[in-house]
Design an enzyme around this catalytic site. Structure first.
Site, PDB file in Angstrom:
ATOM      1  N   GLY A  13      -5.196   5.085 -10.294  1.00 28.75           N
ATOM      2  CA  GLY A  13      -4.803   3.758 -10.729  1.00 28.75           C
ATOM      3  C   GLY A  13      -3.849   3.730 -11.903  1.00 28.75           C
ATOM      4  O   GLY A  13      -3.871   2.781 -12.683  1.00 28.75           O
ATOM      5  N   SER A  14      -2.954   4.726 -12.020  1.00 25.38           N
ATOM      6  CA  SER A  14      -2.015   4.668 -13.141  1.00 25.38           C
ATOM      7  C   SER A  14      -0.999   3.549 -12.935  1.00 25.38           C
ATOM      8  O   SER A  14      -0.544   2.929 -13.899  1.00 25.38           O
ATOM      9  CB  SER A  14      -1.329   6.016 -13.366  1.00 25.38           C
ATOM     10  OG  SER A  14      -0.444   6.329 -12.326  1.00 25.38           O
ATOM     11  N   ARG A  66     -12.674  -0.136  11.491  1.00 22.88           N
ATOM     12  CA  ARG A  66     -11.752  -0.443  10.395  1.00 22.88           C
ATOM     13  C   ARG A  66     -11.520  -1.954  10.309  1.00 22.88           C
ATOM     14  O   ARG A  66     -11.355  -2.513   9.231  1.00 22.88           O
ATOM     15  CB  ARG A  66     -10.420   0.288  10.616  1.00 22.88           C
ATOM     16  CG  ARG A  66     -10.562   1.802  10.485  1.00 22.88           C
ATOM     17  CD  ARG A  66      -9.210   2.472  10.288  1.00 22.88           C
ATOM     18  NE  ARG A  66      -8.317   2.212  11.407  1.00 22.88           N
ATOM     19  CZ  ARG A  66      -7.041   1.855  11.277  1.00 22.88           C
ATOM     20  NH1 ARG A  66      -6.517   1.709  10.081  1.00 22.88           N
ATOM     21  NH2 ARG A  66      -6.296   1.654  12.339  1.00 22.88           N
ATOM     22  N   ARG A  92      -6.039   3.456   2.642  1.00 24.60           N
ATOM     23  CA  ARG A  92      -6.433   3.043   3.982  1.00 24.60           C
ATOM     24  C   ARG A  92      -5.305   2.233   4.623  1.00 24.60           C
ATOM     25  O   ARG A  92      -4.666   1.425   3.960  1.00 24.60           O
ATOM     26  CB  ARG A  92      -7.703   2.192   3.927  1.00 24.60           C
ATOM     27  CG  ARG A  92      -8.899   2.974   3.381  1.00 24.60           C
ATOM     28  CD  ARG A  92     -10.097   2.068   3.242  1.00 24.60           C
ATOM     29  NE  ARG A  92     -10.559   1.528   4.496  1.00 24.60           N
ATOM     30  CZ  ARG A  92     -11.352   2.187   5.343  1.00 24.60           C
ATOM     31  NH1 ARG A  92     -11.765   3.411   5.061  1.00 24.60           N
ATOM     32  NH2 ARG A  92     -11.737   1.632   6.471  1.00 24.60           N
ATOM     33  N   LEU A  94      -3.962  -0.717   6.646  1.00 26.67           N
ATOM     34  CA  LEU A  94      -4.468  -2.071   6.853  1.00 26.67           C
ATOM     35  C   LEU A  94      -4.422  -2.435   8.337  1.00 26.67           C
ATOM     36  O   LEU A  94      -3.508  -2.037   9.058  1.00 26.67           O
ATOM     37  CB  LEU A  94      -3.628  -3.060   6.049  1.00 26.67           C
ATOM     38  CG  LEU A  94      -3.640  -2.831   4.533  1.00 26.67           C
ATOM     39  CD1 LEU A  94      -2.590  -3.702   3.859  1.00 26.67           C
ATOM     40  CD2 LEU A  94      -5.032  -3.103   3.960  1.00 26.67           C
ATOM     41  N   HIS A 110       5.745   3.235  -3.022  1.00 28.78           N
ATOM     42  CA  HIS A 110       5.779   4.502  -2.288  1.00 28.78           C
ATOM     43  C   HIS A 110       6.599   5.505  -3.104  1.00 28.78           C
ATOM     44  O   HIS A 110       7.659   5.152  -3.623  1.00 28.78           O
ATOM     45  CB  HIS A 110       6.426   4.278  -0.914  1.00 28.78           C
ATOM     46  CG  HIS A 110       6.449   5.505  -0.066  1.00 28.78           C
ATOM     47  ND1 HIS A 110       5.352   5.934   0.652  1.00 28.78           N
ATOM     48  CD2 HIS A 110       7.424   6.420   0.151  1.00 28.78           C
ATOM     49  CE1 HIS A 110       5.661   7.051   1.289  1.00 28.78           C
ATOM     50  NE2 HIS A 110       6.901   7.372   1.007  1.00 28.78           N
ATOM     51  N   GLU A 149       3.898  -1.967  10.440  1.00 26.82           N
ATOM     52  CA  GLU A 149       4.433  -0.607  10.605  1.00 26.82           C
ATOM     53  C   GLU A 149       4.479   0.067   9.225  1.00 26.82           C
ATOM     54  O   GLU A 149       5.066  -0.484   8.281  1.00 26.82           O
ATOM     55  CB  GLU A 149       5.847  -0.687  11.192  1.00 26.82           C
ATOM     56  CG  GLU A 149       6.344   0.646  11.702  1.00 26.82           C
ATOM     57  CD  GLU A 149       7.803   0.569  12.174  1.00 26.82           C
ATOM     58  OE1 GLU A 149       8.472   1.609  12.174  1.00 26.82           O
ATOM     59  OE2 GLU A 149       8.247  -0.539  12.513  1.00 26.82           O
ATOM     60  N   ASP A 151       5.135   1.733   5.860  1.00 25.50           N
ATOM     61  CA  ASP A 151       6.294   1.988   4.990  1.00 25.50           C
ATOM     62  C   ASP A 151       7.603   1.407   5.518  1.00 25.50           C
ATOM     63  O   ASP A 151       8.686   1.866   5.151  1.00 25.50           O
ATOM     64  CB  ASP A 151       6.484   3.507   4.733  1.00 25.50           C
ATOM     65  CG  ASP A 151       5.343   4.101   3.930  1.00 25.50           C
ATOM     66  OD1 ASP A 151       4.711   3.357   3.163  1.00 25.50           O
ATOM     67  OD2 ASP A 151       5.088   5.305   4.081  1.00 25.50           O
ATOM     68  N   GLN A 179       8.783   6.740 -13.072  1.00 28.74           N
ATOM     69  CA  GLN A 179       9.621   5.616 -12.606  1.00 28.74           C
ATOM     70  C   GLN A 179       8.778   4.540 -11.925  1.00 28.74           C
ATOM     71  O   GLN A 179       9.071   3.350 -12.041  1.00 28.74           O
ATOM     72  CB  GLN A 179      10.696   6.120 -11.642  1.00 28.74           C
ATOM     73  CG  GLN A 179      11.735   6.989 -12.295  1.00 28.74           C
ATOM     74  CD  GLN A 179      12.392   6.290 -13.469  1.00 28.74           C
ATOM     75  OE1 GLN A 179      12.828   5.141 -13.363  1.00 28.74           O
ATOM     76  NE2 GLN A 179      12.437   6.947 -14.607  1.00 28.74           N
TER      77      GLN A 179
HETATM   78  C1  GRF Z   1       1.522   6.750  -6.356  1.00 29.34           C
HETATM   79  O1  GRF Z   1       2.286   7.910  -6.279  1.00 29.34           O
HETATM   80  C2  GRF Z   1       2.017   5.727  -5.384  1.00 29.34           C
HETATM   81  O2  GRF Z   1       3.381   5.825  -5.129  1.00 29.34           O
HETATM   82  C3  GRF Z   1       1.256   6.055  -4.144  1.00 29.34           C
HETATM   83  O3  GRF Z   1       0.000   6.494  -4.579  1.00 29.34           O
HETATM   84  C4  GRF Z   1       0.091   6.984  -5.907  1.00 29.34           C
HETATM   85  C5  GRF Z   1      -0.911   6.235  -6.728  1.00 29.34           C
HETATM   86  O4  GRF Z   1      -1.035   6.737  -8.019  1.00 29.34           O
HETATM   87  N1  GRF Z   1       1.239   4.929  -3.243  1.00 29.34           N
HETATM   88  P1  GRF Z   1      -1.917   5.945  -9.066  1.00 29.34           P
HETATM   89  O5  GRF Z   1      -3.311   5.794  -8.478  1.00 29.34           O
HETATM   90  O6  GRF Z   1      -1.265   4.607  -9.287  1.00 29.34           O
HETATM   91  O7  GRF Z   1      -1.920   6.781 -10.310  1.00 29.34           O
END
Ligand code: GRF
Length: 194
Positions: A13-14, A66, A92, A94, A110, A149, A151, A179
């Site tokens: 969760g950064s 699911r 997961r 969706l 992403h 679909e 990404d 970034q």
């Molecule tokens: C990130 O690299 C994000 O691009 C991907 O999953 C990772 C999550 O990292 N979807 P964090 O949990 O937010 O640290």
């Protein structure tokens, strides 16, 4: 009126933290209403609690399909009336049960320059391994709308980073993540100001 944002996160969760921090500013156009995780131990839930944000968990193993899990998740989210749902490391895929409720209100981040290095199986270290294997000169991060679909939804914002000689998947991931923490709050700001 600030827009109401719910988060779905499975891990550290950064990115969630970067958004929670940004949302503390009075003039930021959105506020967090709920953080959900499919993992009871996710650090994301601890980050939510520490920020005074409602933290919720459902255990996927308690559901036979699911779709049934996503239906329960929709029922959990709907009373919070989210204007926007931010996926932040949510692991997961969706299902239609989720899209039927929230289509057009879901965004994701992403760790590559979509449409390159996206799609099923392209997550976490797999992405950065593929970038290095392809010999790409640059990579980056993409905030995009989520469509069924994987990404494939419209891009909202991207940031680029160089791929350096000697990069490992971990070193490249760290450069990209820096970034991500910049562009996710900026993208949410734009979406919620529009
Ligand atoms: C990130 O690299 C994000 O691009 C991907 O999953 C990772 C999550 O990292 N979807 P964090 O949990 O937010 O640290």
């Amino acid at each position: 009126m600030k827009k109401r944002v719910a988060f779905l996160a499975s891990g550290g969760g950064s990115n969630l933290q970067a958004l929670l921090d940004a949302m503390r500013a009075e003039d930021y156009p959105a506020q967090p209403v709920l953080v959900f995780s499919d993992k009871a131990e996710a650090r994301a839930l601890q980050r939510a609690r520490a920020a005074g944000v409602r933290a919720e968990h459902l255990d996927p193993r308690a559901y036979t399909t699911r779709e049934a899990f996503d239906a329960a998740l929709v029922a959990l989210l709907q009373p919070s009336q989210p204007d926007l749902i931010c996926l932040a490391g949510y692991m997961r895929i969706l299902t239609p049960a989720f899209f039927n409720a929230f289509m057009g209100r879901i965004i994701n981040i992403h760790p590559a320059l979509l449409p390159a290095f996206g799609g099923p199986g392209m997550y976490g270290h797999h992405v950065h391994e593929a970038v290095l294997k392809a010999g790409a000169k640059e990579s980056g991060a993409t905030v995009h709308w989520v469509v069924p679909e994987v990404d494939a939804g419209p891009v909202i914002l991207q940031a680029r980073v160089p791929v350096l000689s000697g990069d490992t998947p971990a070193s490249l991931a760290a450069r990209v993540l820096e970034q991500e923490h910049q562009i996710y709050p900026e993208a949410v700001k734009r979406v919620c100001s529009a």
